[in-house]
Design an enzyme around this catalytic site. Structure first.
Site, PDB file in Angstrom:
ATOM      1  N   TYR A 159       2.938   8.303  -7.850  1.00 38.74           N
ATOM      2  CA  TYR A 159       3.418   8.945  -6.623  1.00 38.74           C
ATOM      3  C   TYR A 159       4.876   8.583  -6.343  1.00 38.74           C
ATOM      4  O   TYR A 159       5.385   7.563  -6.806  1.00 38.74           O
ATOM      5  CB  TYR A 159       2.527   8.543  -5.445  1.00 38.74           C
ATOM      6  CG  TYR A 159       1.052   8.735  -5.754  1.00 38.74           C
ATOM      7  CD1 TYR A 159       0.540   9.990  -6.063  1.00 38.74           C
ATOM      8  CD2 TYR A 159       0.179   7.648  -5.782  1.00 38.74           C
ATOM      9  CE1 TYR A 159      -0.800  10.168  -6.375  1.00 38.74           C
ATOM     10  CE2 TYR A 159      -1.170   7.811  -6.087  1.00 38.74           C
ATOM     11  CZ  TYR A 159      -1.650   9.070  -6.382  1.00 38.74           C
ATOM     12  OH  TYR A 159      -2.969   9.241  -6.697  1.00 38.74           O
ATOM     13  N   THR A 231      -5.741  -0.602   7.776  1.00 39.37           N
ATOM     14  CA  THR A 231      -6.442  -1.096   8.965  1.00 39.37           C
ATOM     15  C   THR A 231      -5.865  -0.546  10.260  1.00 39.37           C
ATOM     16  O   THR A 231      -6.131  -1.065  11.336  1.00 39.37           O
ATOM     17  CB  THR A 231      -6.416  -2.637   9.007  1.00 39.37           C
ATOM     18  OG1 THR A 231      -5.055  -3.084   9.079  1.00 39.37           O
ATOM     19  CG2 THR A 231      -7.086  -3.219   7.773  1.00 39.37           C
TER      20      THR A 231
END
Length: 318
Positions: A159, A231
């Protein structure tokens, strides 16, 4: 005289127009928090694009239970380049974040460990508690640490950048360092904490130069690893977590300085920045692998094994 209903509708129409004119585009990136009606339990409801936060099956953080660890003899040592980098240390209103310069000439690569690709260091997040018994997002056998540093990188072989990799398979790596209170802190950690008075309020930032990410890591080759998520919203399940099996140290004075940081700006400081912790998420039968072979450490001559019946005891972390 106009009927009451007509007057009411006219006033209501003006009220709606005023609301539309005064309203501004909602920035979801700023609106979420770690408590209340915009806290973790509601992230998946606030924004439909964050549905994984509530319904995902590979979410983070998790509790690492020593008796459930799975020894994997194929796990290799983790490697981080020792290049010096520059970047910006910022109080984002959600966390203390160090972001590397985008045009850095010598990027820090993260490789080895459980990784099949090379990952490029992108940023560091610091989570901490307002009291010593909480602060880390990951826990060991139910035990939380006062703080946790998370080193993020993106898969630079597949990527182009972090934003692109965030949505893609095997896109992100997160190396977790649990922080324990000690008399002498990690030297690279001091590089951050010495600047905290310049980022006391949300939105403030300071430049950091000649930072060596590798020197944050404790002296250990052992770690635990599992497949999880970021998170914070949108909780993308594209993250390989690596939790090192030894803490680094932070002093009480440094923790005190962290606990003086605020979420809001100078005019509206709002609440303290601490307790920026997402609650523990269910494992849903995910394996947590480790390269710690306790049978060898205990003097047994057993061959390395993937046997789930091999149970481990938690370290004392002292």
């Amino acid at each position: 005289m106009a009927p009451f209903g007509t007057i009411f509708l006219g006033v209501w129409g003006v009220f709606v127009v005023v609301l539309i004119q005064e309203s501004k585009p909602v920035s979801w990136e700023e609106w979420w928090t770690y408590d209340g009606i915009s806290g973790p339990a509601f992230w998946g409801l606030i924004n439909p694009d964050w549905w994984l936060c509530n319904k995902g099956r590979r979410q983070s953080p998790v509790n690492l239970e020593p008796n459930r660890l799975l020894f994997d003899p194929n796990l290799q040592p983790l490697h981080l380049d020792k290049h010096k980098v520059g970047g910006v240390l910022a109080n984002t209103g959600h966390s203390v974040v160090f972001a590397v310069e985008n045009d850095t000439r010598h990027p820090v690569n993260i490789s080895g460990g459980p990784l099949s690709y090379r990952y490029q260091f992108h940023e560091i997040h610091l989570h901490f508690g307002l009291e010593d018994h909480i602060g880390s997002e990951h826990t060991i056998d139910g035990h939380a640490f006062p703080a946790e540093l998370q080193i993020f990188g993106f898969n630079s072989q597949l990527y182009n950048n972090f934003s692109d990799a965030l949505h893609r398979a095997q896109g992100i790596v997160a190396v977790s360092l649990l922080l324990q209170v000690g008399d002498l802190s990690n030297p690279q950690l001091r590089t951050f904490t010495q600047q905290l008075d310049q980022i006391k309020y949300g939105g403030q930032a300071v430049e950091i130069t000649h930072f060596v990410v590798r020197d944050l890591l404790p002296d250990t080759k052992h770690y635990m690893t599992y497949d999880g998520s970021t998170t914070m919203p949108a909780c993308h399940e594209t993250t390989t977590w690596i939790i090192l099996n030894k803490p680094i140290y932070i002093t009480k004075q440094q923790l005190h300085a962290l606990r003086q940081l605020y979420q809001g700006d100078m005019k509206h400081p709002n609440a303290k920045l601490g307790n920026n912790i997402r609650p523990i998420q269910p494992l849903h039968h995910r394996p947590i692998r480790t390269n710690i072979d306790f049978s060898v450490q205990q003097g047994h001559k057993n061959c390395p094994t993937m046997n789930r019946d091999l149970y481990y005891k938690a370290n004392s972390w002292k």
